[in-house]
Design a protein around this motif. Structure first.
Motif, PDB file in Angstrom:
ATOM      1  N   ALA A  46       0.829  -1.206   0.000  1.00 33.10           N
ATOM      2  CA  ALA A  46       0.000   0.000   0.000  1.00 33.10           C
ATOM      3  C   ALA A  46       0.865   1.259   0.000  1.00 33.10           C
ATOM      4  CB  ALA A  46      -0.949  -0.004   1.197  1.00 33.10           C
ATOM      5  N   SER A  47       2.014   1.208   0.646  1.00 37.89           N
ATOM      6  CA  SER A  47       2.892   2.378   0.657  1.00 37.89           C
ATOM      7  C   SER A  47       3.411   2.707  -0.743  1.00 37.89           C
ATOM      8  CB  SER A  47       4.055   2.169   1.630  1.00 37.89           C
ATOM      9  OG  SER A  47       4.995   1.244   1.124  1.00 37.89           O
ATOM     10  N   HIS A  48       3.256   1.776  -1.664  1.00 43.11           N
ATOM     11  CA  HIS A  48       3.651   1.982  -3.062  1.00 43.11           C
ATOM     12  C   HIS A  48       2.429   2.046  -3.994  1.00 43.11           C
ATOM     13  CE1 HIS A  48       7.972   1.540  -2.435  1.00 43.11           C
ATOM     14  NE2 HIS A  48       7.652   0.648  -1.520  1.00 43.11           N
ATOM     15  N   GLY A  49       1.241   2.135  -3.414  1.00 46.86           N
ATOM     16  CA  GLY A  49       0.030   2.197  -4.221  1.00 46.86           C
ATOM     17  C   GLY A  49      -0.333   0.878  -4.864  1.00 46.86           C
ATOM     18  N   LEU A  50       0.075  -0.213  -4.248  1.00 47.26           N
ATOM     19  CA  LEU A  50      -0.159  -1.548  -4.798  1.00 47.26           C
ATOM     20  C   LEU A  50      -0.920  -2.402  -3.797  1.00 47.26           C
ATOM     21  CD1 LEU A  50       3.449  -2.259  -6.140  1.00 47.26           C
ATOM     22  CD2 LEU A  50       1.425  -1.787  -7.541  1.00 47.26           C
ATOM     23  N   ASP A  51      -1.426  -3.523  -4.298  1.00 49.10           N
ATOM     24  CA  ASP A  51      -1.904  -4.588  -3.428  1.00 49.10           C
ATOM     25  C   ASP A  51      -1.090  -5.835  -3.777  1.00 49.10           C
ATOM     26  OD1 ASP A  51      -3.014  -5.604  -5.811  1.00 49.10           O
ATOM     27  OD2 ASP A  51      -5.039  -5.011  -5.278  1.00 49.10           O
ATOM     28  N   ALA A  52      -1.319  -6.900  -3.050  1.00 51.79           N
ATOM     29  CA  ALA A  52      -0.526  -8.118  -3.264  1.00 51.79           C
ATOM     30  C   ALA A  52      -0.685  -8.652  -4.687  1.00 51.79           C
ATOM     31  CB  ALA A  52      -0.916  -9.185  -2.246  1.00 51.79           C
ATOM     32  N   ALA A  53      -1.896  -8.596  -5.217  1.00 45.29           N
ATOM     33  CA  ALA A  53      -2.147  -9.122  -6.563  1.00 45.29           C
ATOM     34  C   ALA A  53      -1.381  -8.329  -7.622  1.00 45.29           C
ATOM     35  CB  ALA A  53      -3.640  -9.100  -6.857  1.00 45.29           C
ATOM     36  N   ALA A  54      -1.399  -7.012  -7.504  1.00 41.96           N
ATOM     37  CA  ALA A  54      -0.695  -6.172  -8.473  1.00 41.96           C
ATOM     38  C   ALA A  54       0.811  -6.390  -8.376  1.00 41.96           C
ATOM     39  CB  ALA A  54      -1.046  -4.706  -8.243  1.00 41.96           C
ATOM     40  N   PHE A  55       1.314  -6.435  -7.146  1.00 45.31           N
ATOM     41  CA  PHE A  55       2.749  -6.672  -6.969  1.00 45.31           C
ATOM     42  C   PHE A  55       3.140  -8.017  -7.559  1.00 45.31           C
ATOM     43  CE2 PHE A  55       6.420  -8.362  -4.738  1.00 45.31           C
ATOM     44  CZ  PHE A  55       7.339  -7.346  -4.934  1.00 45.31           C
TER      45      PHE A  55
END
Length: 163
Positions: A46-55
């Motif tokens: 989240a600190s990078h504007g992501l969720d686990a799926a996107a990462f």
């Protein structure tokens, strides 16, 4: 002092001494640890504007090596989720400009998914933080203990895959 899992086991032993509740010691802890790990990783993503799926998708493309391009089926196999889940992830990532989808030059019916420059930059920023979070999670274990734990978890996973 007993932890909550030990308390649960003691209660089951008292209430149902005819049953072996010992698997709960392992499965219960795996479940609890999994939730805590997911929470910590989610905060990092989240600190990078992501969720686990996107990462997961961005990291899979990045670790595939230059030119950071895979087919949707290769992504599905590497991330071990359904093709429908990959399609949804790719739609969201494409909308954000983090991946692009193009026709496969050798097979016009097939698509290729590639990291964009923005997607590559984002995964490059997020990866060190992700690894630092994982390092923090495992901080209480020696390298040898990590190896043993990884091996044991791999055996459990293999057993589940065979069932």
């Amino acid at each position: 002092m007993k932890d909550q899992i030990e308390q649960i086991l003691a209660q089951w032993t008292a209430e149902r001494p005819d049953l072996d509740a010992s698997p709960m010691a392992v499965v219960g802890r795996i479940s609890r640890v999994s939730r805590k790990v997911d929470t910590r990783l989610a905060a990092t993503f989240a600190s990078h504007g992501l969720d686990a799926a996107a990462f997961d998708v961005l990291a899979t493309l990045r670790r595939s090596g230059a030119p950071y391009t895979l087919s949707p089926s290769e992504l599905t196999a590497s991330t071990m989720v359904t093709s429908a889940a990959i399609a949804q992830r790719l739609n969201r990532l494409e909308e954000r400009g983090l991946v692009s989808r193009t026709k496969n030059t050798s097979d016009g019916r097939a698509k290729r998914v590639a990291l964009t420059a923005e997607g590559l930059a984002l995964v490059e920023r997020a990866l060190p933080d992700h690894l630092e979070t994982e390092e923090g999670i495992l901080d209480g274990l020696s390298p040898q203990e990590r190896d043993v734990l990884a091996g044991l978890l791999a055996r459990i996973e293999a057993t589940l895959d065979q069932q």
